[in-house]
Design an enzyme around this catalytic site. Structure first.
Site, mmCIF file in Angstrom:
data_model
loop_
_atom_site.group_PDB
_atom_site.id
_atom_site.type_symbol
_atom_site.label_atom_id
_atom_site.label_comp_id
_atom_site.label_asym_id
_atom_site.label_seq_id
_atom_site.Cartn_x
_atom_site.Cartn_y
_atom_site.Cartn_z
ATOM 1 N N ASP A 34 0.723 -1.285 -0.165
ATOM 2 C CA ASP A 34 -0.189 0.328 0.028
ATOM 3 C C ASP A 34 0.712 0.716 -0.091
ATOM 4 O OD1 ASP A 34 0.677 -0.377 2.487
ATOM 5 O OD2 ASP A 34 -0.386 0.114 3.364
ATOM 6 N N LYS A 147 -6.210 0.121 6.640
ATOM 7 C CA LYS A 147 -5.046 -0.171 7.789
ATOM 8 C C LYS A 147 -4.963 1.304 8.247
ATOM 9 C CE LYS A 147 -0.793 1.030 6.306
ATOM 10 N NZ LYS A 147 0.503 0.757 5.924
ATOM 11 N N GLU A 188 -2.390 0.833 13.795
ATOM 12 C CA GLU A 188 -1.343 0.664 13.285
ATOM 13 C C GLU A 188 -0.941 1.675 14.293
ATOM 14 O OE1 GLU A 188 0.471 0.664 9.759
ATOM 15 O OE2 GLU A 188 2.733 -0.170 10.388
ATOM 16 N N GLU A 190 2.856 2.780 15.088
ATOM 17 C CA GLU A 190 4.720 2.201 14.559
ATOM 18 C C GLU A 190 5.028 2.918 16.011
ATOM 19 O OE1 GLU A 190 6.160 2.012 10.314
ATOM 20 O OE2 GLU A 190 7.946 2.377 10.886
ATOM 21 N N LYS A 230 -0.902 -3.978 14.601
ATOM 22 C CA LYS A 230 -0.163 -3.822 13.132
ATOM 23 C C LYS A 230 0.869 -2.755 14.007
ATOM 24 C CE LYS A 230 1.788 -2.910 9.154
ATOM 25 N NZ LYS A 230 1.725 -3.060 7.361
ATOM 26 N N SER A 302 2.677 -8.339 8.462
ATOM 27 C CA SER A 302 1.838 -7.603 7.313
ATOM 28 C C SER A 302 3.328 -6.659 6.838
ATOM 29 C CB SER A 302 1.385 -6.891 8.227
ATOM 30 O OG SER A 302 0.997 -5.576 6.840
ATOM 31 N N TYR A 363 4.811 6.755 4.898
ATOM 32 C CA TYR A 363 4.789 5.670 4.012
ATOM 33 C C TYR A 363 3.505 5.546 3.597
ATOM 34 C CZ TYR A 363 4.342 0.294 3.392
ATOM 35 O OH TYR A 363 4.384 -0.900 2.850
HETATM 36 P P1 13P Z 1 7.213 -1.455 6.640
HETATM 37 O O1 13P Z 1 7.074 -2.829 6.719
HETATM 38 O O2 13P Z 1 8.159 -1.203 5.531
HETATM 39 O O3 13P Z 1 7.330 -1.262 7.684
HETATM 40 O O4 13P Z 1 5.748 -1.445 6.098
HETATM 41 C C1 13P Z 1 4.459 -1.745 6.617
HETATM 42 C C2 13P Z 1 3.707 -0.740 6.806
HETATM 43 O O5 13P Z 1 2.493 -1.057 6.086
HETATM 44 C C3 13P Z 1 3.838 0.371 7.344
HETATM 45 O O6 13P Z 1 2.568 1.002 7.351
#
Ligand code: 13P
Length: 363
Positions: A34, A147, A188, A190, A230, A302, A363
């Site tokens: 994505d 997502k 997610e 992160e 995630k 993922s 991203y």
């Molecule tokens: P990476 O696995 O490259 O970190 O990306 C996963 C993703 O979907 C980030 O939003």
């Protein structure tokens, strides 16, 4: 705090939990394809291919037309909006091809990050305003999950209360809008790996962020059985001199998750976050080998970068078969890692061993 609220209808609960369960099938994980057009441009630049609609389509067609009988280790695919409109050479849509492979198609619904006013370089994620309408359209197109990526940074004075609470709330609101439209949210939050912090600091930040996220999910009455998480794996910052072994990463990661993620959540699917393909697979396998920390969810992947790097390189803009073989190989390895059965020695050569770290990753 009000204790009066409504659970989703029995029908919606059934729909969401059966999608989530399929996505969390043991021995499989999610392919994150994505990347926004800008990010895809950087990936293509690394193999000297121009960032055009046609080239993005060609690479994604390669991913979604692998021979079905050779495909192992995947349950679902995350798409970027552009791909939902594209067709393969045979005139069928990319979404149709993904379904023919037996995979669940989903969509990135966030619109990227934006600086938080007054913060020390922290951010929130955009995309809530028209999300309800977009989710309804995506569901009609045949997509079954969404997502939304939030980003937390570690630094001397950060993450702040402001960033933790804002991102938890935005994630929970996105999750509730997705579910109202029949889409399973992949939540997610992160924690970026940029910085010189150690493993312990990453674990503490990850625990705090996940605890805040699940408090917000409860406040927004998100139906946890119809969600996936995630997260990042818990690792030392990229600039930290003291590196950690896969065993240490696995233990710190699972400890953080077991303290914060409710057992009602069916699946956890890690992002790769700049780890090489091989590191990400080995770490995942070690996490799944631990037996003395509770693991009530399916723990899988993922990956974006760590599932596509070899495929992209092998393709090089021309060689579709080599690209597909590289993707199939990585998917199979990660499927084994989900079962704790991948025992690579970390000495992979070529693209699989290369660091995929990008500072302050978008991203
Ligand atoms: P990476 O696995 O490259 O970190 O990306 C996963 C993703 O979907 C980030 O939003």
């Amino acid at each position: 705090m009000s204790t009066y609220f409504n659970y989703p209808s029995a029908e919606l609960q059934k729909e969401l939990s059966s999608i989530a369960k399929k996505m969390a099938t043991p021995g499989t994980g999610v392919l994150a394809a994505d990347e926004s057009n800008g990010t895809m441009g950087k990936r293509l630049a690394s193999i000297n291919v121009e960032n055009t609609d046609a080239n993005r389509r060609a690479f994604r067609q390669l991913l979604f037309t692998v021979p079905k009988e050779k495909l192992e280790g995947l349950s679902s695919v995350i798409l970027f909006d552009e791909t939902t409109q594209q067709k393969c050479d045979d005139g069928k849509s990319m979404i149709e091809h993904i379904k023919e492979l037996g995979l669940v198609p989903g969509i990135k619904t966030d619109k990227g990050v934006k600086d938080l006013f007054g913060s020390e370089g922290e951010c929130t994620t955009q995309g809530l305003d028209d999300m309800d309408k977009r989710c309804a359209e995506y569901k009609k197109l045949g997509l079954d999950f969404a997502k939304f990526r939030c980003v937390i940074k570690i630094g001397q004075n950060i993450p702040s209360y402001q960033a933790i609470m804002e991102n938890a709330n935005v994630s929970a609101r996105y999750a509730s809008i997705s579910q109202a439209n029949g889409l399973v949210p992949i939540v997610e939050p992160e924690v970026l790996c940029d910085g010189d912090h150690d493993l312990d600091r990453c674990q503490k930040v990850t625990e705090t962020v996940l605890a805040a996220t699940y408090k917000a999910m409860s406040d927004h009455h998100v139906f946890l059985e119809g969600t996936l998480l995630k997260p990042n794996m818990v690792t030392p910052g990229m600039q930290c001199a003291k590196r950690a072994t896969p065993q240490e990463i696995a233990r710190a990661t699972l400890t953080a998750l077991s303290r914060t993620v409710p057992p009602a959540v069916p699946g956890i699917v890690f992002l790769s976050g700049g780890q090489s393909e091989e590191e990400a697979s080995i770490n995942l396998s070690h996490i799944n080998q631990i037996t003395d920390i509770p693991k009530p969810w399916n723990v899988s992947f993922s990956f974006g970068r760590a599932l596509q790097a070899s495929a992209l390189k092998a393709w090089g803009g021309k060689n579709v078969q080599a690209g597909q073989e590289a993707l199939l190989a990585r998917a199979k390895i990660n499927g084994l890692a989900q079962l704790g059965k991948y025992h690579g020695d970390g000495k992979a050569t070529g693209a699989a061993g290369e660091s995929l770290y990008v500072a302050n990753h978008q991203y």
